[in-house]
Design a protein around this motif. Structure first.
Motif, short mmCIF file in Angstrom:
data_model
loop_
_atom_site.label_atom_id
_atom_site.label_comp_id
_atom_site.label_asym_id
_atom_site.label_seq_id
_atom_site.Cartn_x
_atom_site.Cartn_y
_atom_site.Cartn_z
N VAL A 134 0.81 -1.22 0.00
CA VAL A 134 0.00 0.00 0.00
C VAL A 134 0.85 1.28 0.00
O VAL A 134 0.53 2.23 -0.73
N PRO A 135 1.94 1.34 0.77
CA PRO A 135 2.74 2.58 0.73
C PRO A 135 3.31 2.91 -0.64
O PRO A 135 3.62 4.07 -0.92
N HIS A 136 3.44 1.92 -1.50
CA HIS A 136 4.05 2.13 -2.82
C HIS A 136 3.02 2.27 -3.93
O HIS A 136 3.20 3.06 -4.86
N TYR A 137 1.93 1.49 -3.86
CA TYR A 137 0.94 1.48 -4.92
C TYR A 137 -0.32 2.26 -4.58
O TYR A 137 -1.07 2.64 -5.49
N GLY A 138 -0.58 2.45 -3.30
CA GLY A 138 -1.81 3.10 -2.88
C GLY A 138 -2.93 2.10 -2.69
O GLY A 138 -2.96 1.05 -3.35
N ALA A 139 -3.86 2.43 -1.80
CA ALA A 139 -4.94 1.50 -1.48
C ALA A 139 -5.88 1.26 -2.66
O ALA A 139 -6.59 0.24 -2.70
N ASP A 140 -5.90 2.17 -3.63
CA ASP A 140 -6.81 2.02 -4.77
C ASP A 140 -6.18 1.27 -5.94
O ASP A 140 -6.80 1.13 -7.00
N CYS A 141 -4.98 0.75 -5.76
CA CYS A 141 -4.32 0.01 -6.85
C CYS A 141 -5.07 -1.29 -7.14
O CYS A 141 -5.42 -2.03 -6.22
N PRO A 142 -5.31 -1.59 -8.41
CA PRO A 142 -6.03 -2.81 -8.76
C PRO A 142 -5.27 -4.07 -8.36
O PRO A 142 -4.04 -4.14 -8.45
N VAL A 143 -6.02 -5.06 -7.91
CA VAL A 143 -5.48 -6.37 -7.53
C VAL A 143 -6.41 -7.45 -8.08
O VAL A 143 -7.63 -7.26 -8.13
N ALA A 144 -5.83 -8.56 -8.50
CA ALA A 144 -6.64 -9.70 -8.93
C ALA A 144 -6.02 -10.97 -8.35
O ALA A 144 -4.80 -11.11 -8.31
N VAL A 145 -6.86 -11.86 -7.89
CA VAL A 145 -6.42 -13.15 -7.37
C VAL A 145 -7.09 -14.24 -8.19
O VAL A 145 -8.32 -14.22 -8.38
N VAL A 146 -6.30 -15.17 -8.70
CA VAL A 146 -6.83 -16.30 -9.46
C VAL A 146 -6.37 -17.58 -8.78
O VAL A 146 -5.17 -17.83 -8.65
N ALA A 147 -7.33 -18.38 -8.34
CA ALA A 147 -7.00 -19.65 -7.70
C ALA A 147 -7.35 -20.80 -8.64
O ALA A 147 -8.36 -20.77 -9.33
N ARG A 148 -6.46 -21.78 -8.68
CA ARG A 148 -6.66 -22.99 -9.49
C ARG A 148 -6.97 -22.63 -10.95
O ARG A 148 -7.91 -23.16 -11.57
N ALA A 149 -6.16 -21.77 -11.53
CA ALA A 149 -6.36 -21.37 -12.92
C ALA A 149 -6.38 -22.57 -13.85
O ALA A 149 -5.50 -23.44 -13.77
N SER A 150 -7.38 -22.64 -14.71
CA SER A 150 -7.57 -23.69 -15.72
C SER A 150 -8.06 -25.00 -15.15
O SER A 150 -8.26 -25.97 -15.89
N GLN A 151 -8.29 -25.07 -13.85
CA GLN A 151 -8.69 -26.31 -13.19
C GLN A 151 -10.14 -26.25 -12.71
O GLN A 151 -10.71 -25.16 -12.57
N PRO A 152 -10.73 -27.41 -12.41
CA PRO A 152 -12.05 -27.39 -11.78
C PRO A 152 -11.98 -26.61 -10.47
O PRO A 152 -11.00 -26.70 -9.74
N GLY A 153 -13.01 -25.85 -10.18
CA GLY A 153 -13.00 -25.05 -8.96
C GLY A 153 -12.26 -23.74 -9.09
O GLY A 153 -11.98 -23.08 -8.09
#
Length: 253
Positions: free
Chosen positions: A178-197
């Motif tokens: 946060v100190p470097h990018y700011g709280a409004d910086c976009p974030v994305a989390v991808v779990a088990r990419a290409s897999q079931p679930g």
């Protein structure tokens, strides 16, 4: 014989390369990383192949299997999750094979970060927004990070971050970035990419922790941080520009 270190891809059985699949069909021995390997992928192995699950084996036990296959004259497919060049633990296996005089080669695979970016439908290098991607992880139960390789240092660059093995320390990731990018910086989390679930969570550094915890994501996830995740009003790449002189050598990507 040869030990083939083969990138098995991010999880989907059809994301292995043609070369990797062909080698699987010819190797008398296949070592694979347990539940990370889809059963459909192992179906490419010969019916009489020796299949060895390495999930509960030590490094020495794995290398013993490789050397034993060499002594029998058997080719070996050593499957690695994603791509062997990133967090695959092949370096120490290669070091031991070099010492034992056992030949090997490497077949690249689709890395987890590339599969996750595909799920997001995002290019990670966008003109004037972000042209650098830092692949890294956080310190947990694994080996320590080298001096100078930390989120604060990487964050100071402003580059797009692709974090492996960090989902269970998401709070620490946010606090340090946060100190470097700011709280409004976009974030994305991808779990088990290409897999079931497969799961996708999109937000900002300011709200991603709550979203990840609410989604129950605790493993097999990539975290992306950077402005490229929400970039819209950016100039077109020079690569296909009508102003580029195409009589000369093509511009590099």
């Amino acid at each position: 014989m040869t030990v083939h270190f083969i990138g098995a891809g991010p999880g989907a059985a059809d994301l292995i390369t043609v070369r990797g699949q062909t080698l699987l069909g010819h190797c008398q021995v296949c070592l694979y990383p347990g539940s990370l390997t889809p059963t459909e992928l192992l179906a490419h192995c010969p019916d009489d192949a020796r299949l060895v699950d390495t999930a509960d084996l030590t490094l020495d036990q794995i290398v013993d299997e490789l050397i034993a296959a060499h002594e029998r004259g058997d080719d070996v497919a050593r499957l690695c999750s994603g791509d062997p060049s990133i967090y695959s633990a092949v370096a120490e296996q290669m070091r031991r094979l070099d010492a034992a005089g056992v030949p090997y080669d490497v077949v690249p695979g689709v890395p987890a970060f590339a599969a996750a970016a595909a799920v997001l439908g995002r290019e990670l290098t966008v003109p004037t927004v972000g042209q650098s991607v830092i692949l890294t992880r956080t310190q947990a139960r694994s080996t320590s990070m080298p001096d100078g390789e930390n989120l604060a240092t990487f964050g100071a660059s402003g580059a797009t971050l692709a974090l492996h093995l960090a989902i269970n320390r998401i709070e620490q990731v946010v606090d340090e970035l946060v100190p470097h990018y700011g709280a409004d910086c976009p974030v994305a989390v991808v779990a088990r990419a290409s897999q079931p679930g497969e799961q996708v969570v999109r937000g900002t550094l300011g709200d991603i922790v709550g979203q990840v915890r609410a989604a129950g994501i605790t493993r097999a996830a990539m975290i992306f941080v950077g402005a490229v995740l929400a970039a819209e009003n950016f100039p077109d790449s020079f690569l296909y520009s009508a102003t580029r002189d195409r009589s000369k050598q093509p511009a590099s990507l």
